[in-house]
Scaffold this motif. Structure first.
Motif, short mmCIF file in Angstrom:
data_model
loop_
_atom_site.label_atom_id
_atom_site.label_comp_id
_atom_site.label_asym_id
_atom_site.label_seq_id
_atom_site.Cartn_x
_atom_site.Cartn_y
_atom_site.Cartn_z
N ALA A 39 -8.72 10.68 7.48
CA ALA A 39 -7.48 11.12 8.12
C ALA A 39 -6.49 9.97 8.24
O ALA A 39 -5.30 10.12 7.98
CB ALA A 39 -7.79 11.71 9.49
N LEU A 40 -6.99 8.79 8.63
CA LEU A 40 -6.11 7.63 8.76
C LEU A 40 -5.60 7.16 7.40
O LEU A 40 -4.46 6.73 7.27
CB LEU A 40 -6.85 6.49 9.47
N ARG A 41 -6.47 7.25 6.40
CA ARG A 41 -6.03 6.88 5.06
C ARG A 41 -4.92 7.82 4.59
O ARG A 41 -3.95 7.38 3.96
CB ARG A 41 -7.20 6.92 4.07
N ALA A 42 -5.09 9.10 4.90
CA ALA A 42 -4.07 10.06 4.51
C ALA A 42 -2.75 9.74 5.20
O ALA A 42 -1.68 9.77 4.59
CB ALA A 42 -4.52 11.48 4.86
N LYS A 43 -2.82 9.42 6.47
CA LYS A 43 -1.60 9.06 7.21
C LYS A 43 -1.04 7.74 6.69
O LYS A 43 0.16 7.55 6.62
CB LYS A 43 -1.90 8.96 8.70
N GLY A 44 -1.96 6.84 6.32
CA GLY A 44 -1.53 5.56 5.78
C GLY A 44 -0.81 5.73 4.46
O GLY A 44 0.18 5.05 4.18
N LEU A 45 -1.30 6.66 3.66
CA LEU A 45 -0.65 6.91 2.37
C LEU A 45 0.76 7.44 2.59
O LEU A 45 1.70 7.05 1.88
CB LEU A 45 -1.47 7.92 1.56
N ALA A 46 0.91 8.30 3.56
CA ALA A 46 2.24 8.84 3.85
C ALA A 46 3.16 7.73 4.34
O ALA A 46 4.31 7.63 3.94
CB ALA A 46 2.15 9.94 4.91
N ALA A 47 2.63 6.85 5.17
CA ALA A 47 3.42 5.74 5.67
C ALA A 47 3.79 4.79 4.54
O ALA A 47 4.88 4.26 4.47
CB ALA A 47 2.64 4.98 6.74
N ALA A 48 2.84 4.61 3.61
CA ALA A 48 3.10 3.73 2.47
C ALA A 48 4.22 4.28 1.62
O ALA A 48 5.08 3.55 1.14
CB ALA A 48 1.83 3.58 1.63
N ALA A 49 4.23 5.58 1.42
CA ALA A 49 5.28 6.19 0.62
C ALA A 49 6.63 6.02 1.28
O ALA A 49 7.65 5.77 0.63
CB ALA A 49 4.98 7.68 0.42
N LYS A 50 6.65 6.14 2.62
CA LYS A 50 7.89 5.98 3.35
C LYS A 50 8.42 4.56 3.24
O LYS A 50 9.62 4.32 3.15
CB LYS A 50 7.67 6.34 4.82
N LYS A 51 7.52 3.58 3.23
CA LYS A 51 7.92 2.18 3.17
C LYS A 51 8.38 1.76 1.78
O LYS A 51 8.96 0.70 1.62
CB LYS A 51 6.75 1.29 3.59
N SER A 52 8.11 2.55 0.75
CA SER A 52 8.38 2.14 -0.61
C SER A 52 9.86 1.95 -0.90
O SER A 52 10.22 1.36 -1.91
CB SER A 52 7.80 3.16 -1.60
N SER A 53 10.75 2.47 -0.03
CA SER A 53 12.18 2.31 -0.27
C SER A 53 12.72 0.98 0.27
O SER A 53 13.85 0.62 0.01
CB SER A 53 12.95 3.46 0.40
N ARG A 54 11.89 0.25 1.01
CA ARG A 54 12.35 -1.00 1.58
C ARG A 54 12.27 -2.13 0.55
O ARG A 54 11.36 -2.17 -0.26
CB ARG A 54 11.51 -1.34 2.83
N THR A 55 13.21 -3.02 0.58
CA THR A 55 13.29 -4.09 -0.41
C THR A 55 12.13 -5.06 -0.25
O THR A 55 11.88 -5.59 0.82
CB THR A 55 14.60 -4.87 -0.26
N ALA A 56 11.41 -5.30 -1.35
CA ALA A 56 10.31 -6.25 -1.36
C ALA A 56 10.70 -7.40 -2.28
O ALA A 56 10.63 -7.27 -3.51
CB ALA A 56 9.02 -5.59 -1.85
N ALA A 57 11.14 -8.50 -1.71
CA ALA A 57 11.61 -9.64 -2.51
C ALA A 57 10.86 -10.92 -2.18
O ALA A 57 11.14 -11.96 -2.76
CB ALA A 57 13.10 -9.85 -2.30
N GLU A 58 9.91 -10.85 -1.26
CA GLU A 58 9.05 -11.99 -0.96
C GLU A 58 7.73 -11.77 -1.70
O GLU A 58 7.64 -10.96 -2.59
CB GLU A 58 8.86 -12.12 0.55
#
Length: 314
Positions: A39-58
Protein backbone atom coordinates in the motif's frame (compact mmCIF):
# COMPACT_ATOMS: atom_id res chain seq x y z
CA UNK A 1 -4.70 -8.99 12.67
CA UNK A 2 -3.12 -6.87 15.40
CA UNK A 3 0.19 -5.08 15.08
CA UNK A 4 2.72 -3.60 17.48
CA UNK A 5 4.82 -0.44 17.74
CA UNK A 6 7.75 -2.55 16.54
CA UNK A 7 5.80 -3.32 13.35
CA UNK A 8 5.32 0.40 12.73
CA UNK A 9 9.05 0.97 13.29
CA UNK A 10 10.01 -1.89 10.97
CA UNK A 11 7.62 -0.69 8.28
CA UNK A 12 9.09 2.79 8.46
CA UNK A 13 12.63 1.41 8.14
CA UNK A 14 11.60 -0.87 5.27
CA UNK A 15 9.80 1.78 3.25
CA UNK A 16 11.21 5.10 4.41
CA UNK A 17 7.65 6.40 4.81
CA UNK A 18 6.54 8.63 7.69
CA UNK A 19 5.49 7.17 11.06
CA UNK A 20 1.83 8.19 10.75
CA UNK A 21 1.68 6.93 7.15
CA UNK A 22 3.00 3.56 8.33
CA UNK A 23 0.45 3.37 11.16
CA UNK A 24 -2.38 4.25 8.78
CA UNK A 25 -1.21 1.65 6.26
CA UNK A 26 -1.15 -1.05 8.94
CA UNK A 27 -4.60 0.00 10.11
CA UNK A 28 -5.98 -0.25 6.57
CA UNK A 29 -4.20 -3.58 6.02
CA UNK A 30 -5.55 -4.97 9.30
CA UNK A 31 -2.00 -5.50 10.54
CA UNK A 32 -0.80 -7.40 7.46
CA UNK A 33 2.79 -6.17 7.16
CA UNK A 34 3.40 -7.07 3.50
CA UNK A 35 0.04 -5.63 2.45
CA UNK A 36 0.98 -2.41 4.24
CA UNK A 37 4.32 -2.37 2.37
CA UNK A 38 2.45 -2.76 -0.92
CA UNK A 39 0.00 0.00 0.00
CA UNK A 40 2.82 2.41 0.86
CA UNK A 41 4.67 1.52 -2.32
CA UNK A 42 1.53 2.25 -4.29
CA UNK A 43 1.19 5.62 -2.58
CA UNK A 44 4.89 6.20 -3.08
CA UNK A 45 4.55 5.54 -6.78
CA UNK A 46 1.78 8.11 -7.00
CA UNK A 47 3.90 10.61 -5.11
CA UNK A 48 6.84 9.86 -7.39
CA UNK A 49 4.74 10.58 -10.44
CA UNK A 50 3.62 13.87 -8.94
CA UNK A 51 7.22 14.88 -8.24
CA UNK A 52 8.37 14.12 -11.80
CA UNK A 53 7.44 17.63 -12.97
CA UNK A 54 9.92 19.28 -10.62
CA UNK A 55 13.27 20.35 -12.05
CA UNK A 56 16.10 17.94 -11.27
CA UNK A 57 19.40 19.69 -12.01
CA UNK A 58 21.55 18.51 -9.11
CA UNK A 59 22.77 14.96 -8.52
CA UNK A 60 25.91 13.10 -9.55
CA UNK A 61 27.89 11.90 -12.54
CA UNK A 62 29.20 8.34 -12.24
CA UNK A 63 32.06 6.81 -14.23
CA UNK A 64 33.05 3.15 -14.53
CA UNK A 65 35.79 1.46 -16.54
CA UNK A 66 36.93 -2.05 -17.28
CA UNK A 67 40.10 -2.29 -19.34
CA UNK A 68 39.28 -1.11 -22.84
CA UNK A 69 35.74 0.04 -22.06
CA UNK A 70 34.21 2.82 -20.01
CA UNK A 71 30.92 4.61 -19.43
CA UNK A 72 29.71 7.81 -17.82
CA UNK A 73 26.17 8.22 -16.46
CA UNK A 74 24.43 11.33 -15.16
CA UNK A 75 21.67 10.96 -12.57
CA UNK A 76 19.84 14.10 -11.47
CA UNK A 77 18.10 15.08 -8.25
CA UNK A 78 16.36 18.27 -7.19
CA UNK A 79 18.83 19.29 -4.48
CA UNK A 80 22.50 18.87 -3.70
CA UNK A 81 21.44 17.47 -0.31
CA UNK A 82 20.18 14.29 -1.99
CA UNK A 83 23.47 13.96 -3.90
CA UNK A 84 25.15 13.49 -0.50
CA UNK A 85 22.67 10.77 0.48
CA UNK A 86 24.34 7.33 0.68
CA UNK A 87 21.28 5.62 -0.83
CA UNK A 88 21.40 7.94 -3.85
CA UNK A 89 25.16 7.55 -4.24
CA UNK A 90 24.85 3.77 -4.09
CA UNK A 91 22.22 3.88 -6.82
CA UNK A 92 24.34 6.07 -9.12
CA UNK A 93 27.36 3.82 -8.59
CA UNK A 94 25.45 0.60 -9.29
CA UNK A 95 23.49 2.04 -12.22
CA UNK A 96 26.79 3.11 -13.81
CA UNK A 97 28.24 -0.36 -13.29
CA UNK A 98 25.12 -1.90 -14.85
CA UNK A 99 25.48 0.41 -17.86
CA UNK A 100 29.05 -0.79 -18.32
CA UNK A 101 28.31 -4.48 -17.81
CA UNK A 102 25.26 -4.55 -20.09
CA UNK A 103 26.62 -2.09 -22.68
CA UNK A 104 23.25 -0.32 -22.45
CA UNK A 105 22.92 1.72 -25.64
CA UNK A 106 20.84 4.49 -24.10
CA UNK A 107 18.97 5.53 -20.97
CA UNK A 108 15.87 3.52 -21.86
CA UNK A 109 17.97 0.38 -22.20
CA UNK A 110 19.62 1.11 -18.85
CA UNK A 111 16.25 1.61 -17.18
CA UNK A 112 15.11 -1.80 -18.42
CA UNK A 113 18.29 -3.57 -17.26
CA UNK A 114 18.35 -5.75 -14.16
CA UNK A 115 19.43 -3.98 -10.97
CA UNK A 116 21.86 -5.86 -8.66
CA UNK A 117 19.48 -5.75 -5.68
CA UNK A 118 16.51 -7.05 -7.69
CA UNK A 119 13.99 -5.64 -10.14
CA UNK A 120 15.05 -3.23 -12.84
CA UNK A 121 17.10 -0.03 -12.69
CA UNK A 122 13.89 1.92 -13.39
CA UNK A 123 12.03 0.23 -10.54
CA UNK A 124 14.87 0.92 -8.14
CA UNK A 125 14.92 4.58 -9.18
CA UNK A 126 11.16 4.88 -8.66
CA UNK A 127 11.51 3.34 -5.21
CA UNK A 128 14.27 5.83 -4.40
CA UNK A 129 12.02 8.72 -5.43
CA UNK A 130 9.35 7.42 -3.07
CA UNK A 131 11.66 6.82 -0.11
CA UNK A 132 14.02 9.80 -0.45
CA UNK A 133 11.18 12.16 -1.37
CA UNK A 134 12.67 13.99 -4.34
CA UNK A 135 12.40 13.71 -8.08
CA UNK A 136 15.40 11.83 -9.51
CA UNK A 137 16.09 11.10 -13.16
CA UNK A 138 18.53 9.07 -15.22
CA UNK A 139 19.50 11.73 -17.73
CA UNK A 140 22.21 10.49 -20.10
CA UNK A 141 25.04 8.04 -20.66
CA UNK A 142 27.93 7.61 -23.05
CA UNK A 143 30.29 4.72 -23.71
CA UNK A 144 33.86 4.89 -25.01
CA UNK A 145 36.12 2.01 -25.98
CA UNK A 146 39.38 1.08 -27.69
CA UNK A 147 40.57 -2.11 -29.38
CA UNK A 148 43.91 -2.01 -27.59
CA UNK A 149 44.94 0.42 -24.92
CA UNK A 150 43.04 1.88 -22.00
CA UNK A 151 40.11 4.03 -20.90
CA UNK A 152 41.10 6.35 -18.08
CA UNK A 153 38.47 7.79 -15.69
CA UNK A 154 38.64 11.04 -13.77
CA UNK A 155 36.17 12.78 -11.47
CA UNK A 156 36.69 16.42 -10.57
CA UNK A 157 35.91 17.25 -6.91
CA UNK A 158 34.73 13.71 -6.23
CA UNK A 159 31.86 13.27 -3.77
CA UNK A 160 32.82 9.58 -3.46
CA UNK A 161 34.87 7.11 -5.49
CA UNK A 162 34.01 7.58 -9.21
CA UNK A 163 31.17 9.98 -8.34
CA UNK A 164 31.16 13.76 -8.68
CA UNK A 165 29.91 16.81 -10.54
CA UNK A 166 32.26 16.49 -13.51
CA UNK A 167 33.05 13.04 -14.86
CA UNK A 168 35.62 12.47 -17.61
CA UNK A 169 36.72 9.43 -19.63
CA UNK A 170 39.73 9.38 -21.96
CA UNK A 171 40.11 6.62 -24.55
CA UNK A 172 43.73 5.99 -25.61
CA UNK A 173 44.40 3.50 -28.42
CA UNK A 174 47.91 2.06 -28.13
CA UNK A 175 50.11 -0.97 -27.54
CA UNK A 176 51.98 0.99 -24.86
CA UNK A 177 51.76 -0.20 -21.27
CA UNK A 178 49.43 1.05 -18.55
CA UNK A 179 52.42 2.68 -16.84
CA UNK A 180 52.55 5.09 -19.79
CA UNK A 181 48.87 5.39 -20.68
CA UNK A 182 47.35 5.87 -17.22
CA UNK A 183 49.32 9.00 -16.21
CA UNK A 184 48.92 10.45 -19.71
CA UNK A 185 45.18 9.76 -19.65
CA UNK A 186 44.86 11.30 -16.19
CA UNK A 187 46.58 14.52 -17.28
CA UNK A 188 44.44 14.77 -20.42
CA UNK A 189 41.31 14.07 -18.37
CA UNK A 190 42.19 16.91 -16.00
CA UNK A 191 42.71 19.15 -19.02
CA UNK A 192 39.29 18.15 -20.39
CA UNK A 193 37.61 18.91 -17.06
CA UNK A 194 39.18 22.39 -17.04
CA UNK A 195 39.12 23.30 -20.75
CA UNK A 196 35.65 22.00 -21.68
CA UNK A 197 36.28 20.98 -25.33
CA UNK A 198 33.22 20.80 -27.57
CA UNK A 199 34.51 17.95 -29.77
CA UNK A 200 37.51 15.72 -30.30
CA UNK A 201 38.70 17.42 -33.50
CA UNK A 202 37.87 20.49 -35.57
CA UNK A 203 36.11 18.23 -38.07
CA UNK A 204 33.82 16.93 -35.30
CA UNK A 205 32.53 20.35 -34.24
CA UNK A 206 28.84 21.02 -34.84
CA UNK A 207 28.47 22.84 -38.20
CA UNK A 208 25.49 24.82 -36.92
CA UNK A 209 27.57 26.15 -34.04
CA UNK A 210 30.37 27.16 -36.41
CA UNK A 211 27.89 28.89 -38.71
CA UNK A 212 26.46 30.83 -35.78
CA UNK A 213 29.97 31.87 -34.77
CA UNK A 214 30.65 32.99 -38.34
CA UNK A 215 27.52 35.16 -38.43
CA UNK A 216 28.47 36.79 -35.14
CA UNK A 217 32.04 37.36 -36.31
CA UNK A 218 30.82 38.87 -39.59
CA UNK A 219 28.43 41.23 -37.79
CA UNK A 220 31.26 42.34 -35.51
CA UNK A 221 33.58 42.91 -38.48
CA UNK A 222 30.92 45.02 -40.25
CA UNK A 223 30.29 47.04 -37.09
CA UNK A 224 33.99 47.68 -36.54
CA UNK A 225 34.36 48.80 -40.15
CA UNK A 226 31.43 51.20 -39.75
CA UNK A 227 32.93 52.68 -36.60
CA UNK A 228 36.26 53.21 -38.31
CA UNK A 229 34.61 55.02 -41.18
CA UNK A 230 36.62 53.00 -43.69
CA UNK A 231 35.23 51.28 -46.76
CA UNK A 232 36.29 47.66 -46.34
CA UNK A 233 35.50 45.21 -49.17
CA UNK A 234 33.05 42.41 -48.37
CA UNK A 235 35.58 39.72 -49.21
CA UNK A 236 37.98 41.15 -46.62
CA UNK A 237 35.21 41.21 -44.00
CA UNK A 238 34.39 37.60 -44.90
CA UNK A 239 38.03 36.59 -44.45
CA UNK A 240 38.09 38.23 -41.02
CA UNK A 241 34.97 36.28 -40.06
CA UNK A 242 36.52 33.05 -41.36
CA UNK A 243 39.63 33.75 -39.30
CA UNK A 244 37.54 34.23 -36.17
CA UNK A 245 35.74 30.94 -36.80
CA UNK A 246 39.03 29.11 -37.35
CA UNK A 247 40.29 30.49 -34.02
CA UNK A 248 37.08 29.40 -32.27
CA UNK A 249 37.34 25.90 -33.76
CA UNK A 250 40.97 25.53 -32.72
CA UNK A 251 40.19 26.61 -29.15
CA UNK A 252 37.19 24.29 -28.80
CA UNK A 253 38.45 21.05 -30.38
CA UNK A 254 40.32 18.88 -27.87
CA UNK A 255 43.21 17.82 -30.09
CA UNK A 256 44.06 21.40 -31.04
CA UNK A 257 43.51 22.94 -27.60
CA UNK A 258 46.58 24.19 -25.72
CA UNK A 259 47.45 21.87 -22.84
CA UNK A 260 46.50 23.54 -19.54
CA UNK A 261 49.53 22.03 -17.81
CA UNK A 262 52.05 24.10 -19.79
CA UNK A 263 49.78 26.58 -21.61
CA UNK A 264 51.65 26.19 -24.91
CA UNK A 265 51.55 22.64 -26.34
CA UNK A 266 48.54 21.41 -28.36
CA UNK A 267 47.03 18.20 -26.97
CA UNK A 268 47.81 16.33 -30.21
CA UNK A 269 51.49 17.12 -29.73
CA UNK A 270 51.34 16.03 -26.09
CA UNK A 271 49.96 12.65 -27.18
CA UNK A 272 52.47 12.28 -30.03
CA UNK A 273 55.40 13.10 -27.74
CA UNK A 274 54.24 10.52 -25.18
CA UNK A 275 54.01 7.90 -27.91
CA UNK A 276 57.49 8.72 -29.22
CA UNK A 277 58.97 8.48 -25.72
CA UNK A 278 57.24 5.12 -25.15
CA UNK A 279 58.25 3.74 -28.53
CA UNK A 280 54.62 2.99 -29.39
CA UNK A 281 52.05 5.08 -31.26
CA UNK A 282 49.33 6.54 -29.04
CA UNK A 283 46.05 7.87 -30.38
CA UNK A 284 43.48 9.83 -28.42
CA UNK A 285 40.38 8.41 -30.11
CA UNK A 286 37.47 9.52 -27.92
CA UNK A 287 36.50 11.17 -24.67
CA UNK A 288 33.51 11.97 -22.47
CA UNK A 289 32.98 15.05 -20.36
CA UNK A 290 29.74 15.14 -18.39
CA UNK A 291 29.18 18.16 -16.20
CA UNK A 292 26.26 17.87 -13.84
CA UNK A 293 23.16 19.75 -14.98
CA UNK A 294 24.69 21.33 -18.10
CA UNK A 295 21.93 22.36 -20.48
CA UNK A 296 19.18 22.08 -17.86
CA UNK A 297 17.26 25.28 -17.23
CA UNK A 298 16.74 25.64 -13.50
CA UNK A 299 13.55 27.20 -12.22
CA UNK A 300 14.18 30.50 -10.47
CA UNK A 301 12.01 30.71 -7.38
CA UNK A 302 11.51 33.38 -4.75
CA UNK A 303 11.72 31.40 -1.51
CA UNK A 304 10.55 34.29 0.66
CA UNK A 305 7.50 34.75 -1.57
CA UNK A 306 6.72 31.02 -1.39
CA UNK A 307 6.84 31.10 2.43
CA UNK A 308 4.64 34.20 2.51
CA UNK A 309 2.13 32.59 0.15
CA UNK A 310 2.03 29.43 2.24
CA UNK A 311 1.41 31.50 5.35
CA UNK A 312 -1.35 33.50 3.67
CA UNK A 313 0.70 36.69 3.75
CA UNK A 314 1.27 39.26 1.02
Amino acid sequence: MAYTAADVKNLRERTGAGMMDCKKALDEAAGDFEAAVDALRAKGLAAAAKKSSRTAAEGLVGVAVSGTKGVAVEVNSETDFVAKNEQFQDFVRKATEVALETAAADIEALKAAAYPDGGTVSEKLTNNVATIGENQQLRRLKHVSVNAGIVVPYVHNAAATNLGKIGVLVALESEAGADVLEPLGKQIAMHIAAAFPQALSVEDLDPTVLERERKIALEMAVEEAAKSGKQIPEDILAKRADGAVAKYAKENALLSQVFVMDNKTPIQQVVDAAGKAAGAKIALVDYVRFQLGEGIEKEETDFAAEVAAAAGLK
